[in-house]
Motif scaffolding. Sequence first.
Motif, short mmCIF file in Angstrom:
data_model
loop_
_atom_site.label_atom_id
_atom_site.label_comp_id
_atom_site.label_asym_id
_atom_site.label_seq_id
_atom_site.Cartn_x
_atom_site.Cartn_y
_atom_site.Cartn_z
N GLY A 1 26.89 85.66 -18.11
CA GLY A 1 25.49 86.01 -18.25
C GLY A 1 25.20 87.13 -19.24
N SER B 1 19.51 93.73 -13.52
CA SER B 1 18.33 92.90 -13.26
C SER B 1 18.42 91.51 -13.89
CB SER B 1 17.08 93.62 -13.77
OG SER B 1 17.21 93.89 -15.16
N ASP B 2 19.42 91.24 -14.72
CA ASP B 2 19.57 89.91 -15.32
C ASP B 2 19.95 88.89 -14.26
OD1 ASP B 2 19.02 90.88 -17.86
OD2 ASP B 2 21.13 91.01 -18.46
N ASP B 3 19.51 87.64 -14.44
CA ASP B 3 19.86 86.60 -13.46
C ASP B 3 21.22 85.97 -13.72
OD1 ASP B 3 19.54 84.75 -15.52
OD2 ASP B 3 17.69 83.92 -14.72
N ARG B 4 21.87 86.35 -14.79
CA ARG B 4 23.22 85.92 -15.16
C ARG B 4 23.32 84.46 -15.59
NH1 ARG B 4 27.23 88.95 -10.94
NH2 ARG B 4 25.82 90.64 -10.43
N THR B 5 22.21 83.84 -15.86
CA THR B 5 22.24 82.50 -16.42
C THR B 5 22.70 82.59 -17.87
OG1 THR B 5 20.42 81.82 -15.00
CG2 THR B 5 20.85 80.46 -16.95
#
Length: 188
Positions: free
Chosen positions: A148, A176-180
């Motif tokens: 991500g 805070s990143d969604d790691r997609t």
Amino acid sequence: METVVLTTDRLELRVPTASDVDAINEACQDPEIPRWTTVPSPYTREHAEDFVGSVAGGWAEEKDFVWAIRADGRLVGMIGLHHVNPDPAGTDAEIGFWVVSDARGKGYLTEAARTVIDWAFTDRGMVRLGWRAVAGNIPSARTARTLGFHYEGLQRQALTGPRGRDDGWFAGLLASDDRTPVDWPVLS
């Protein structure tokens, strides 16, 4: 701080000890490891001893958190959070890793890294992790992208190591990143 053991379904991550010196030395004979990392080349047993000896200090000072990655009791790689930077606005660090040649392509690194990233963001309250690699290190870039990380660019002659200076790729991951995984221009 006390060292931390992390586990997954297939892996145990723990601080490397003197019993790992021979395996670390053997792993670092693979020319791909010094090619893409800062380990010395040629790599000697003394380098491995010094490395293992320095790990406890990193933990004690909370500046570097390093783990040996073990699968079925065998050392298959190293992973760490380096240059830990505590800041009133939030702590950040840089992730680094390598895997032994016969363990590549089995998903061990991604599995270990996800566990370390979860620990960094959840248990340590870090806000950002950085990743950097010598430009051209496609396997490392693919791993970072899968985790991500967002590609942040190329810096000319920004990385220093035993070889001198190299151009570097840089990426970051925020808590805070969604790691997609997102597109990386160097991987298209």
